[in-house]
Design a protein around this motif. Structure first.
Motif, mmCIF file in Angstrom:
data_model
loop_
_atom_site.group_PDB
_atom_site.id
_atom_site.type_symbol
_atom_site.label_atom_id
_atom_site.label_comp_id
_atom_site.label_asym_id
_atom_site.label_seq_id
_atom_site.Cartn_x
_atom_site.Cartn_y
_atom_site.Cartn_z
ATOM 1 N N LEU A 132 -7.444 134.966 -7.404
ATOM 2 C CA LEU A 132 -6.684 135.603 -6.324
ATOM 3 C C LEU A 132 -5.182 135.508 -6.597
ATOM 4 O O LEU A 132 -4.441 136.488 -6.406
ATOM 5 C CB LEU A 132 -7.038 134.934 -4.989
ATOM 6 N N GLU A 133 -4.733 134.356 -7.065
ATOM 7 C CA GLU A 133 -3.303 134.187 -7.354
ATOM 8 C C GLU A 133 -2.851 135.071 -8.512
ATOM 9 O O GLU A 133 -1.697 135.508 -8.550
ATOM 10 C CB GLU A 133 -3.004 132.712 -7.661
ATOM 11 N N SER A 134 -3.751 135.311 -9.462
ATOM 12 C CA SER A 134 -3.367 136.140 -10.607
ATOM 13 C C SER A 134 -3.162 137.587 -10.176
ATOM 14 O O SER A 134 -2.399 138.332 -10.783
ATOM 15 C CB SER A 134 -4.431 136.057 -11.707
ATOM 16 N N ILE A 135 -3.848 137.989 -9.103
ATOM 17 C CA ILE A 135 -3.705 139.353 -8.596
ATOM 18 C C ILE A 135 -2.552 139.458 -7.606
ATOM 19 O O ILE A 135 -1.805 140.434 -7.598
ATOM 20 C CB ILE A 135 -5.029 139.791 -7.933
ATOM 21 N N ALA A 136 -2.400 138.450 -6.743
ATOM 22 C CA ALA A 136 -1.387 138.490 -5.678
ATOM 23 C C ALA A 136 -0.835 137.087 -5.494
ATOM 24 O O ALA A 136 -1.392 136.296 -4.731
ATOM 25 C CB ALA A 136 -2.024 139.006 -4.389
ATOM 26 N N PRO A 137 0.268 136.775 -6.177
ATOM 27 C CA PRO A 137 0.812 135.403 -6.142
ATOM 28 C C PRO A 137 1.205 134.981 -4.726
ATOM 29 O O PRO A 137 1.977 135.671 -4.069
ATOM 30 C CB PRO A 137 2.045 135.494 -7.048
ATOM 31 N N GLY A 138 0.634 133.886 -4.256
ATOM 32 C CA GLY A 138 0.914 133.386 -2.922
ATOM 33 C C GLY A 138 -0.194 133.692 -1.928
ATOM 34 O O GLY A 138 -0.274 133.079 -0.864
ATOM 35 N N ARG A 139 -1.031 134.651 -2.246
ATOM 36 C CA ARG A 139 -2.031 135.123 -1.294
ATOM 37 C C ARG A 139 -3.097 134.068 -0.970
ATOM 38 O O ARG A 139 -3.615 134.033 0.160
ATOM 39 C CB ARG A 139 -2.703 136.396 -1.800
ATOM 40 N N ALA A 140 -3.399 133.206 -1.915
ATOM 41 C CA ALA A 140 -4.442 132.194 -1.674
ATOM 42 C C ALA A 140 -4.077 131.305 -0.486
ATOM 43 O O ALA A 140 -4.958 130.779 0.198
ATOM 44 C CB ALA A 140 -4.668 131.361 -2.923
ATOM 45 N N ARG A 141 -2.777 131.145 -0.227
ATOM 46 C CA ARG A 141 -2.350 130.317 0.908
ATOM 47 C C ARG A 141 -2.281 131.115 2.212
ATOM 48 O O ARG A 141 -2.153 130.549 3.284
ATOM 49 C CB ARG A 141 -0.979 129.693 0.623
ATOM 50 N N GLU A 142 -2.331 132.440 2.145
ATOM 51 C CA GLU A 142 -2.219 133.277 3.342
ATOM 52 C C GLU A 142 -3.584 133.590 3.963
ATOM 53 O O GLU A 142 -3.716 133.637 5.176
ATOM 54 C CB GLU A 142 -1.537 134.605 2.979
ATOM 55 N N VAL A 143 -4.558 133.858 3.127
ATOM 56 C CA VAL A 143 -5.858 134.330 3.628
ATOM 57 C C VAL A 143 -6.728 133.168 4.090
ATOM 58 O O VAL A 143 -6.445 131.997 3.807
ATOM 59 C CB VAL A 143 -6.622 135.118 2.533
ATOM 60 N N ARG A 144 -7.806 133.499 4.823
ATOM 61 C CA ARG A 144 -8.803 132.486 5.129
ATOM 62 C C ARG A 144 -9.538 132.133 3.835
ATOM 63 O O ARG A 144 -10.066 133.017 3.148
ATOM 64 C CB ARG A 144 -9.797 133.007 6.174
ATOM 65 N N SER A 145 -9.572 130.861 3.519
ATOM 66 C CA SER A 145 -10.242 130.409 2.290
ATOM 67 C C SER A 145 -11.744 130.582 2.429
ATOM 68 O O SER A 145 -12.282 130.664 3.541
ATOM 69 C CB SER A 145 -9.929 128.935 2.024
ATOM 70 N N PRO A 208 3.640 141.178 2.542
ATOM 71 C CA PRO A 208 4.338 140.150 1.762
ATOM 72 C C PRO A 208 4.981 140.757 0.509
ATOM 73 O O PRO A 208 4.821 141.945 0.226
ATOM 74 C CB PRO A 208 3.215 139.179 1.391
ATOM 75 N N LYS A 209 5.683 139.941 -0.228
ATOM 76 C CA LYS A 209 6.474 140.429 -1.357
ATOM 77 C C LYS A 209 5.634 141.166 -2.404
ATOM 78 O O LYS A 209 6.036 142.212 -2.900
ATOM 79 C CB LYS A 209 7.206 139.233 -2.010
ATOM 80 N N TYR A 210 4.441 140.616 -2.701
ATOM 81 C CA TYR A 210 3.643 141.258 -3.764
ATOM 82 C C TYR A 210 3.126 142.631 -3.331
ATOM 83 O O TYR A 210 2.752 143.440 -4.161
ATOM 84 C CB TYR A 210 2.485 140.355 -4.207
ATOM 85 N N VAL A 211 3.112 142.901 -2.004
ATOM 86 C CA VAL A 211 2.756 144.245 -1.533
ATOM 87 C C VAL A 211 4.000 145.147 -1.555
ATOM 88 O O VAL A 211 3.941 146.285 -2.016
ATOM 89 C CB VAL A 211 2.142 144.192 -0.117
ATOM 90 N N ARG A 212 5.133 144.617 -1.084
ATOM 91 C CA ARG A 212 6.367 145.417 -1.063
ATOM 92 C C ARG A 212 6.797 145.825 -2.472
ATOM 93 O O ARG A 212 7.349 146.898 -2.679
ATOM 94 C CB ARG A 212 7.503 144.634 -0.385
#
Lengths: 223, 223
Positions: A132-145, A208-212
């Motif tokens: 998940l981090e390799s695709i969207a850095p930071g996202r692993a901490r945002e989503v429900r695990s 988030p930044k990786y989307v913008r």
């Protein structure tokens, strides 16, 4: 751990045979091709014959990882230790020569031979987080695990990059000398897997930044 | 000749098993996926095990064609009538859900099972011309055509699309109801194989229409 021979192919079946000078066996080249890939193709054989199925992949260290549902026929077979061949290909352009015969394509491909091994225990959740981090850095901490049930329903496999090779073609057409004067346009029509503008769900949080930065990082729109 | 069953899978091995509702067995869907592809992956088996190699492909009628040097190990084996699996995959986007588990990818893939047959005689030159025209309409009349020696050095193979299936995922994330209120951006990060600006050889003729329109046809630059 660098187990890839920097000069020659690591095995007979990874030795590039057609246009052998396009073969590349160094680790950095291999890793770069794999790291740019979202998807690989896995070839495997069962009682019905050979199969070739696409699936998401990511690299960590000297392994390439895949994952999926426990119910996946491919993953069940791959987890059994069967020999597989995993291939990643990036098409970089059409190479237009002055003769029909000398047309070609620019590409970077990587082929990995071997058997998958099951990733279990704490390594499994960690591997999925890396994906998940390799695709969207930071996202692993945002989503429900993933909860215990979701994690239990997921198979994670990895294959060693010990027996792997890359093959690359770059540059313009290689025309015969006699054809160089022909009144024909010759060159490369390049292409790349490019991001398009994000499509947000109707009701959702701020991007988030990786989307913008997804679309603006496009090699087309930066021109 | 339409040999593809419009409702169900044409065989057991083309039946989509994982997320079966993504399976598509109609001819128009299959053809559209194949016609957009420059490259397929071919899985085949020999004494060294299974292999998965990328190669250029094109469709004409109810067959998918590939070509290459007579010296190609893959083509020699494929021409022997061995069973193969040929797969085309287009990655259309990353699907970002509110939970780690529900992340996915949008894609269109086609899988063809069967054996290749050799295309020889007049059909061979005609097939190669169709390939060139499918990439660059009009170019077959501009370039120097293949001579007898070049044609003799080239193998052209085709595989029937009788036993084939497509699998497609489109749309946004499918989140669990309980996750819909989470403060997480959800949506799709789309992507496409996009053309970049042509790179002309140093000394070459004026660009024809298919070169001038290559980059401007980009889904990015048309915005």
């Amino acid at each position: 751990m660098n187990t890839i021979d920097k000069k020659g192919a690591p095995s007979l079946r990874t030795q590039v045979r057609r246009v052998a000078q396009r073969g590349q066996y160094d680790q950095a080249t291999l890793y770069a091709i794999l790291d740019e890939a979202y998807v690989c193709h896995i070839a495997f054989a069962d009682d019905d014959g050979v199969h070739c199925l696409p699936t998401a992949c990511w690299r960590e260290g000297d392994h390439l990882y895949v994952h999926g549902s426990n119910g996946s026929r491919m993953l069940k077979l791959a987890a059994s230790g069967a020999q597989v061949c995993v291939t990643v290909t990036h098409l970089d352009g059409l190479v237009l020569a002055r003769s029909a015969f000398n047309h070609s394509m620019n590409y970077r491909s990587a082929v990995v031979y071997g058997a998958f091994e099951l990733v279990s225990g704490e390594g499994k959740a960690a591997a999925l987080e890396t994906f998940l981090e390799s695709i969207a850095p930071g996202r692993a901490r945002e989503v429900r695990s993933g909860n215990a049930k979701e994690l239990a329903a997921t198979t994670v496999l990895r294959i060693s990059l010990t027996e792997a090779a890359a093959k690359i073609r770059t540059g313009g057409p290689k025309d015969d000398d006699d054809d160089l004067g022909l009144p024909v346009w010759a060159g490369v029509l390049p292409m790349t897997l490019a991001p398009l503008a994000p499509i947000a769900e109707a009701e959702t949080a701020e991007p988030p930044k990786y989307v913008r930065s997804w679309h603006t990082a496009s090699p087309n729109s930066m021109e």
